[in-house]
Structure formats: C-alpha cells, structure tokens
Design a protein around this motif. Structure first.
Motif, PDB file in Angstrom:
ATOM      1  N   THR A 162       3.131   5.874  14.743  1.00 13.91           N
ATOM      2  CA  THR A 162       4.370   5.252  14.280  1.00 13.91           C
ATOM      3  C   THR A 162       4.446   5.418  12.770  1.00 13.91           C
ATOM      4  O   THR A 162       3.427   5.356  12.075  1.00 13.91           O
ATOM      5  CB  THR A 162       4.435   3.758  14.672  1.00 13.91           C
ATOM      6  OG1 THR A 162       5.663   3.198  14.208  1.00 13.91           O
ATOM      7  CG2 THR A 162       3.270   2.981  14.090  1.00 13.91           C
ATOM      8  N   SER A 163       5.656   5.665  12.272  1.00 12.08           N
ATOM      9  CA  SER A 163       5.796   5.930  10.844  1.00 12.08           C
ATOM     10  C   SER A 163       7.195   5.599  10.376  1.00 12.08           C
ATOM     11  O   SER A 163       8.144   5.476  11.168  1.00 12.08           O
ATOM     12  CB  SER A 163       5.490   7.411  10.541  1.00 12.08           C
ATOM     13  OG  SER A 163       6.466   8.246  11.145  1.00 12.08           O
ATOM     14  N   LEU A 164       7.338   5.487   9.060  1.00  8.84           N
ATOM     15  CA  LEU A 164       8.621   5.272   8.398  1.00  8.84           C
ATOM     16  C   LEU A 164       8.769   6.343   7.329  1.00  8.84           C
ATOM     17  O   LEU A 164       7.903   6.491   6.468  1.00  8.84           O
ATOM     18  CB  LEU A 164       8.687   3.879   7.763  1.00  8.84           C
ATOM     19  CG  LEU A 164      10.032   3.492   7.125  1.00  8.84           C
ATOM     20  CD1 LEU A 164      11.127   3.411   8.183  1.00  8.84           C
ATOM     21  CD2 LEU A 164       9.910   2.164   6.380  1.00  8.84           C
ATOM     22  N   GLY A 165       9.851   7.126   7.435  1.00  7.38           N
ATOM     23  CA  GLY A 165      10.071   8.218   6.506  1.00  7.38           C
ATOM     24  C   GLY A 165      11.293   7.990   5.626  1.00  7.38           C
ATOM     25  O   GLY A 165      12.325   7.487   6.082  1.00  7.38           O
ATOM     26  N   ALA A 215       5.081   7.495   5.715  1.00  4.66           N
ATOM     27  CA  ALA A 215       3.856   6.701   5.792  1.00  4.66           C
ATOM     28  C   ALA A 215       3.791   6.040   7.161  1.00  4.66           C
ATOM     29  O   ALA A 215       4.820   5.635   7.719  1.00  4.66           O
ATOM     30  CB  ALA A 215       3.817   5.651   4.685  1.00  4.66           C
ATOM     31  N   GLY A 216       2.580   5.940   7.724  1.00  2.46           N
ATOM     32  CA  GLY A 216       2.452   5.333   9.030  1.00  2.46           C
ATOM     33  C   GLY A 216       1.014   5.243   9.498  1.00  2.46           C
ATOM     34  O   GLY A 216       0.070   5.393   8.707  1.00  2.46           O
ATOM     35  N   TRP A 217       0.841   5.009  10.800  1.00  3.95           N
ATOM     36  CA  TRP A 217      -0.473   4.889  11.435  1.00  3.95           C
ATOM     37  C   TRP A 217      -0.518   5.802  12.643  1.00  3.95           C
ATOM     38  O   TRP A 217       0.477   5.963  13.364  1.00  3.95           O
ATOM     39  CB  TRP A 217      -0.720   3.451  11.867  1.00  3.95           C
ATOM     40  CG  TRP A 217      -2.083   3.225  12.493  1.00  3.95           C
ATOM     41  CD1 TRP A 217      -3.229   2.859  11.862  1.00  3.95           C
ATOM     42  CD2 TRP A 217      -2.411   3.366  13.883  1.00  3.95           C
ATOM     43  NE1 TRP A 217      -4.264   2.765  12.752  1.00  3.95           N
ATOM     44  CE2 TRP A 217      -3.791   3.063  14.003  1.00  3.95           C
ATOM     45  CE3 TRP A 217      -1.687   3.713  15.019  1.00  3.95           C
ATOM     46  CZ2 TRP A 217      -4.447   3.098  15.226  1.00  3.95           C
ATOM     47  CZ3 TRP A 217      -2.345   3.760  16.237  1.00  3.95           C
ATOM     48  CH2 TRP A 217      -3.715   3.441  16.336  1.00  3.95           C
ATOM     49  N   SER A 218      -1.674   6.419  12.897  1.00  2.00           N
ATOM     50  CA  SER A 218      -1.802   7.343  14.016  1.00  2.00           C
ATOM     51  C   SER A 218      -3.244   7.448  14.464  1.00  2.00           C
ATOM     52  O   SER A 218      -4.166   7.388  13.644  1.00  2.00           O
ATOM     53  CB  SER A 218      -1.289   8.741  13.621  1.00  2.00           C
ATOM     54  OG  SER A 218      -1.554   9.679  14.636  1.00  2.00           O
ATOM     55  N   SER A 237      -5.887   5.771  11.917  1.00  2.00           N
ATOM     56  CA  SER A 237      -5.906   5.646  10.463  1.00  2.00           C
ATOM     57  C   SER A 237      -4.480   5.654   9.935  1.00  2.00           C
ATOM     58  O   SER A 237      -3.555   6.146  10.585  1.00  2.00           O
ATOM     59  CB  SER A 237      -6.704   6.800   9.834  1.00  2.00           C
ATOM     60  OG  SER A 237      -6.112   8.039  10.176  1.00  2.00           O
ATOM     61  N   PHE A 238      -4.330   5.082   8.751  1.00  2.00           N
ATOM     62  CA  PHE A 238      -3.048   5.138   8.053  1.00  2.00           C
ATOM     63  C   PHE A 238      -2.941   6.482   7.329  1.00  2.00           C
ATOM     64  O   PHE A 238      -3.949   7.068   6.932  1.00  2.00           O
ATOM     65  CB  PHE A 238      -2.934   3.982   7.059  1.00  2.00           C
ATOM     66  CG  PHE A 238      -2.788   2.641   7.721  1.00  2.00           C
ATOM     67  CD1 PHE A 238      -1.545   2.198   8.144  1.00  2.00           C
ATOM     68  CD2 PHE A 238      -3.896   1.832   7.925  1.00  2.00           C
ATOM     69  CE1 PHE A 238      -1.409   0.965   8.762  1.00  2.00           C
ATOM     70  CE2 PHE A 238      -3.773   0.599   8.540  1.00  2.00           C
ATOM     71  CZ  PHE A 238      -2.529   0.161   8.963  1.00  2.00           C
ATOM     72  N   PHE A 239      -1.718   6.957   7.164  1.00  2.00           N
ATOM     73  CA  PHE A 239      -1.532   8.257   6.533  1.00  2.00           C
ATOM     74  C   PHE A 239      -0.309   8.236   5.624  1.00  2.00           C
ATOM     75  O   PHE A 239       0.608   7.420   5.779  1.00  2.00           O
ATOM     76  CB  PHE A 239      -1.383   9.362   7.586  1.00  2.00           C
ATOM     77  CG  PHE A 239      -0.129   9.279   8.410  1.00  2.00           C
ATOM     78  CD1 PHE A 239       1.049   9.887   7.993  1.00  2.00           C
ATOM     79  CD2 PHE A 239      -0.125   8.600   9.619  1.00  2.00           C
ATOM     80  CE1 PHE A 239       2.203   9.816   8.754  1.00  2.00           C
ATOM     81  CE2 PHE A 239       1.026   8.528  10.388  1.00  2.00           C
ATOM     82  CZ  PHE A 239       2.195   9.134   9.947  1.00  2.00           C
ATOM     83  N   LEU A 240      -0.321   9.136   4.663  1.00  2.00           N
ATOM     84  CA  LEU A 240       0.807   9.380   3.764  1.00  2.00           C
ATOM     85  C   LEU A 240       1.079  10.872   3.762  1.00  2.00           C
ATOM     86  O   LEU A 240       0.178  11.671   3.529  1.00  2.00           O
ATOM     87  CB  LEU A 240       0.500   8.904   2.347  1.00  2.00           C
ATOM     88  CG  LEU A 240       1.602   9.153   1.301  1.00  2.00           C
ATOM     89  CD1 LEU A 240       2.843   8.342   1.623  1.00  2.00           C
ATOM     90  CD2 LEU A 240       1.095   8.837  -0.098  1.00  2.00           C
ATOM     91  N   LYS A 241       2.313  11.240   4.033  1.00  2.80           N
ATOM     92  CA  LYS A 241       2.694  12.644   4.158  1.00  2.80           C
ATOM     93  C   LYS A 241       3.880  12.924   3.251  1.00  2.80           C
ATOM     94  O   LYS A 241       4.871  12.198   3.265  1.00  2.80           O
ATOM     95  CB  LYS A 241       3.053  12.958   5.615  1.00  2.80           C
ATOM     96  CG  LYS A 241       3.449  14.395   5.885  1.00  2.80           C
ATOM     97  CD  LYS A 241       3.745  14.568   7.381  1.00  2.80           C
ATOM     98  CE  LYS A 241       4.162  15.992   7.712  1.00  2.80           C
ATOM     99  NZ  LYS A 241       4.449  16.151   9.167  1.00  2.80           N
ATOM    100  N   VAL A 242       3.773  13.979   2.455  1.00  2.59           N
ATOM    101  CA  VAL A 242       4.830  14.336   1.499  1.00  2.59           C
ATOM    102  C   VAL A 242       5.248  15.781   1.746  1.00  2.59           C
ATOM    103  O   VAL A 242       4.402  16.673   1.810  1.00  2.59           O
ATOM    104  CB  VAL A 242       4.356  14.166   0.041  1.00  2.59           C
ATOM    105  CG1 VAL A 242       5.457  14.580  -0.933  1.00  2.59           C
ATOM    106  CG2 VAL A 242       3.922  12.730  -0.214  1.00  2.59           C
TER     107      VAL A 242
END
Length: 345
Positions: free
Chosen positions: A294-297, A307-310, A330-335
């Motif tokens: 799940t994430s919010l972009g 950013a989200g968790w997977s 884990s939590f993640f940050l994607k750019v």
C-alpha cells in the motif's frame, strides 16, 4: 549484466518504428506484452527483460495480424554458446461495436549451438508444429512452442471481463503424464465515490506443474533470469487484487495484494514430466505467499514521489528458486523524475 561499483544497468527501449493505418513495423528492443492482464499476463508479461526483435502488425477490417521474431539472452553449456531465439504470431478480432475482443496464436522458443533465425517460423499460415517437423534433429530437440487464446468482453463502459489460456503440452493419446496448461480469468473497471475516481482489477490464475518447463537445452520460458510468461513461474494458483483512488488531483492511494499457492517446481526445475498423471497439484512441498503493498503517491510536473509499505519480493526469486514465504515487510520511498525532449526529422 554490466556491473561496476555495485551499480548495473541495461537499455530497455531502443527501436525504430514506422506506422500508418494499415501497418506497423518495428525493429529494435522494447517490452513485448501479449495478453489481457496489464501486469500479470501468462503469455508474455511485458515486465520481463526486453529483447531485440522485429515486430510487424497488419490491420485489415476488424482483424489484426501480428508477427514477432527476436533473440533472447544466450546461455553457456560446456564452454559452448547456446543461442536462444523466439518467434510468435497472433490474430486478433475486434467486434463492430467494440464490446468483444478475441485473439489466438502461438509462440516458440528454439535454441541450439550457434543456431540462427529460422525463417519458416515467420510464416503465419504454417503452425509451428509442422515447421519443427521440417527442421533437423537439433531443432526438434530444442523447440518449445505454446498455443494461446485471449478474450475480453466489455458489457458497459468502465467494466470488462477477460481471460487467457495457454497450452504448452496436451496429451491427445492416453499417456501417463500431466498436461501443461495455464489459464487466467479476471475483471477490471473504474467508478467514482464522492467524485473521487477509483480503478480496480481482480484476477485468478492457475499454472500447472510442468507448464513453461521443457526438456530441450535452455528452452524453458525465461530470459536473463526472469519469467517471460507469468512472473511467478509454473506450478501455482494465484488470486490478485489491485485498486487505486485519487484522493486529490495530485495524490493517488494504491492497494495491491497477491495470494500464491506455489508448488516446488520452478523455472529452474529440470524436466521430469513422466509417469505422474495422478500426482497432486501444486507439487509438494507447497508454499503459501501472502503479498501486500500500500502506498501514497504525489504526482507533480517533473515526477512522482511515492511512500508506502510492502512485503513484496522480486518475482523472479519465487519463479526460480525461493521456497520460503516472506512474512516481514518494510517501508519504502520511491522517486521518479520525468524530462521529455524531442525533435522532428
């Protein structure tokens, strides 16, 4: 395959394309997606490493004929280079009102020492089975073809139902071996809640134990350590769900889940489909994978910040070797950054 200082890369898209209303011709490298599932097609998924190929589309009336010929990544056996080639053709029909889309075709991987392109596999009117009979012993031992069919039905705007079927091996005679089949059924669509658009998709997939796996040298359905067909390989059942909602004009909330009942066969398993017709499916030991993300972009002019968790892992680990389910996430940050430029010739 080129790595320096723990950093590697590979060109994904590099091609020349000519297109008009009747024909499209492309030469080069790009993703190949044959199916109706956007992300998890069991025919050619589109998320596998791209390969160099020639693609031709011919449009006539409500029909489209597509032909493909390309070269996959090579393998090494006893110091010899084993070349791996792929070909395919399919015919697609779209109904007059656009409510029904039906397609069928076949594809083949053929391998051998220094083996070149087989031009008889480009003939769309001759099935690959008969083409292989006209080849030499090497081609007979190292050819792996798959028949497939697809369908999509759109009863109304923003709702559709779809299906995919593959036949890797089917026993016409009464032999004590398992059929190698796969199918997918699904639905997708979109709707609004309080003016907020929501898109969704749901899929059920079954791939039998010996589908994609072949007795020939390096003729199983993989390229550079990734599945060409279903991303998680053979010997499984799967239920997939994905949905996203635009919280605002710039914020997108995404939820994705995948449940897998995965048997012990992988794309690295040596062929052993003999005297096993009554063996259980999936093949023991069976591993259950429950994957969730799940994430919010945030979408802006020059890119996306997400950013989200997977607890998703790389699909090729499940498709090739990993029998263990991944419980922790884990939590993640994607750019992602965008910059478009172009020029006219």
């Amino acid at each position: 395959d080129y790595v320096r200082s723990s950093i590697g890369g590979r060109i994904t898209n590099a091609f020349i394309r000519y297109k008009n209303e009747l024909i499209s011709l492309q030469l080069g490298r790009s993703p190949v997606w044959w199916g109706q599932s956007w992300n998890h097609s069991i025919i050619q998924t589109g998320s596998a490493p791209t390969y160099d190929h020639v693609g031709l589309h011919l449009n006539f009336g409500h029909f489209q004929l597509e032909m493909l010929a390309g070269q996959l990544g090579s393998e090494i056996l006893y110091g010899e280079r084993i070349k791996r080639n792929i070909a395919g053709h399919r015919l697609t029909w779209l109904s007059k009102g656009g409510m029904l889309l039906i397609g069928f075709g076949e594809q083949i991987i053929y391998t051998g020492i220094h083996r070149g392109m087989e031009w008889h596999y480009l003939n769309p009117a001759v099935p690959y089975f008969f083409s292989a009979l006209e080849g030499d012993d090497e081609s007979l031992n190292n050819d792996n073809s798959i028949l497939f069919a697809t369908i999509r039905y759109v009863p109304k705007p923003h709702l559709s139902f779809f299906g995919e079927l593959i036949i890797d091996d089917y026993q016409v005679d009464d032999h004590n071996v398992q059929d190698a089949l796969g199918y997918k059924i699904g639905a997708d669509g979109s709707f609004d809640i309080s003016g907020k658009p929501i898109t969704w998709t749901m899929e059920w997939t079954t791939i039998t134990s010996w589908t994609y796996i072949h007795i020939g040298q390096f003729s199983s359905w993989q390229n550079r350590g990734h599945a060409i067909g279903y991303p998680y390989g053979p010997d499984l059942r799967s239920l997939y769900f994905q949905a996203d909602i635009w919280v605002s004009k710039a914020l997108l909330l995404n939820i994705e889940s995948d449940w897998l009942e995965k048997g012990s066969n992988t794309l690295a398993t040596e062929w052993g489909n003999a005297d096993n017709k009554n063996d259980p499916f999936p093949k023991p030991p069976v591993t259950n994978h429950t994957l969730l993300a799940t994430s919010l972009g945030w979408y802006w002019k020059y890119g996306i910040i997400e950013a989200g968790w997977s607890n998703y892992d790389f699909p090729n680990k499940i498709a090739f070797s990993d029998p263990h389910s991944k419980a922790d996430g884990s939590f993640f940050l994607k750019v992602q950054l965008f910059y478009d430029f172009g020029f006219d010739l």
